[in-house]
Write an enzyme that holds these catalytic residues in place. Structure first.
Site, PDB file in Angstrom:
ATOM      1  CG  ASP A  78      -0.245  -0.016   2.779  1.00  0.00           C
ATOM      2  OD1 ASP A  78      -0.170   1.039   3.249  1.00  0.00           O
ATOM      3  OD2 ASP A  78      -0.084  -1.010   2.852  1.00  0.00           O
ATOM      4  CG  ASP A 167      -6.392   3.834   6.961  1.00  0.00           C
ATOM      5  OD1 ASP A 167      -6.190   3.952   8.240  1.00  0.00           O
ATOM      6  OD2 ASP A 167      -5.214   4.708   6.681  1.00  0.00           O
ATOM      7  CD  GLU A 169      -4.286   4.176  10.485  1.00  0.00           C
ATOM      8  OE1 GLU A 169      -3.330   3.788  11.688  1.00  0.00           O
ATOM      9  OE2 GLU A 169      -3.966   3.652   9.449  1.00  0.00           O
TER      10      GLU A 169
END
Length: 279
Positions: A78, A167, A169
Site C-alpha cells: 500500500d 482506513d 485507525e
C-alpha cells in the site's frame, strides 16, 4: 525518508497526560538533576496520514509470535503520497501482485501522486484499488464516502479493480478516537460503508488494528459479516482479530518492507485476489 511518529494520548490516557504535564511544569529542586528536554517530534502534516501511521506508535515492542504454518498468500503493498513516484516494475519483479493506493483523506485532501501510483500499478499487471484515510471528526461518514468515490475510490468489474478501503485507525492529529464515543464511532462507520455500497455496489474493506478497534468502537461485531477485514499488525501472525471477523482478508505485516515499506499478505492465492476484485 525517516518519519518520526509522535505518540498521541488516547482518550483513556487523558488523565495520565495531564498529570504528567503538571509534574513537568514544576521547577527542579536543589541537588536534583533536571531531566533533559524531550526530543521535538512531529506527526504528519494534515492530509499526509497513511495506513499504519499509528501502529508503530501505539503497538511498540509486541512479543514475536510463533510463526504461522505456511499457507497460500499473495504479496501486496500500500502506498501514499510520501512514497512519491513508485517503482512499480521493481515491485512487480519482486513478486508483488496487488496494491492499494491512498486516494483521499477526510473531506479535504487528494493524493497528488494518485495517478502515477494507481495507473502505474495497473500498467505493470497488478490488481489494485484505492483507500480513504478517515477523519471522523471532520465530516460525516456519508460525506467522506462520497468524497472518496468522487476522487478515485470507485469500483468497476474489470477484474483488476479491488473494492475501496476505509482506513480507520488512530488519529495522527489529535485524540485517538477522534473525540467520539464507541456508539458514535460505530454509527459513523456504518454511515460510510452504507454510502459506499450504495454508490458502488460493493462493501468496502475495513482496515484497522485490533487494539484501536477495541478502544474506539467497543470491539463492535457489526461489520464482520459484510466487510472484508484488513488487519494491521507488525509481527509474525495477524494475532487476535476484532470481534465479528472469523478470519482476515489482508494482513499488513510490516512497514519496513523492500522498496515502499508497507507490505501485505492476501489470505489466499492470486485467484482469491481476483475473486475479491470481481465481487
Amino acid at each position: 525518508m525517516l518519519r518520526i511518529r509522535q505518540l498521541r494520548p488516547t482518550r483513556r490516557g487523558a488523565l495520565l497526560a495531564s498529570t504528567t504535564a503538571l509534574l513537568l511544569a514544576l521547577p527542579a529542586t536543589a541537588g536534583t538533576a533536571q531531566a533533559a528536554p524531550l526530543e521535538d517530534t512531529e506527526g504528519p502534516a494534515r492530509g499526509e496520514a497513511y495506513m499504519g501511521v499509528g501502529v508503530q506508535a501505539h503497538e511498540p515492542g509486541a512479543p514475536v509470535d510463533e510463526p504461522i504454518a505456511p499457507q497460500a498468500t499473495t504479496e501486496g503493498v500500500d502506498v501514499a503520497s510520501h512514497q512519491g513516484n513508485v517503482d512499480w516494475p521493481a515491485l512487480w519483479n519482486s513478486g508483488v501482485k496487488f496494491a492499494y493506493v491512498k486516494a483521499t483523506e477526510g473531506n479535504y485532501y487528494k493524493n497528488p501522486y494518485y495517478a502515477q501510483q494507481y495507473n502505474g500499478s495497473y500498467d505493470v499487471g497488478m490488481i489494485r484499488g484505492a483507500y480513504h484515510f478517515a477523519t471522523p471528526n471532520d465530516a460525516s461518514g456519508a460525506e467522506q464516502a462520497n468524497y472518496f468515490v468522487d476522487n478515485g475510490g470507485g469500483w468497476s468489474k474489470d477484474g483488476k479493480t479491488l473494492p475501496g478501503v476505509l482506513d480507520i485507525e488512530w488519529n495522527p492529529y489529535g485524540d485517538a478516537c477522534y473525540g467520539k464515543s464507541d456508539a458514535d464511532m460505530v454509527a459513523w462507520i456504518k454511515d460510510f460503508v452504507n454510502t459506499y455500497k450504495s454508490r458502488t455496489g460493493r462493501d468496502p474493506v475495513i482496515y484497522t488494528a485490533t487494539s484501536w478497534w477495541t478502544d474506539c468502537t467497543g470491539n463492535s461485531a457489526e461489520f464482520g459479516a459484510t466487510n472484508p477485514l484488513w488487519i494491521a499488525r507488525y509481527n509474525t501472525s495477524p494475532g487476535e482479530l476484532p470481534a465479528g471477523w472469523p478470519t482476515h482478508t489482508i494482513w499488513q505485516y510490516t512497514s519496513t518492507g523492500p522498496i515502499v515499506g508497507d507490505h501485505n499478505q492476501f489470505n489466499g492465492g492470486l485467484d482469491r485476489v481476483q475473486a475479491l476484485a470481481n465481487g
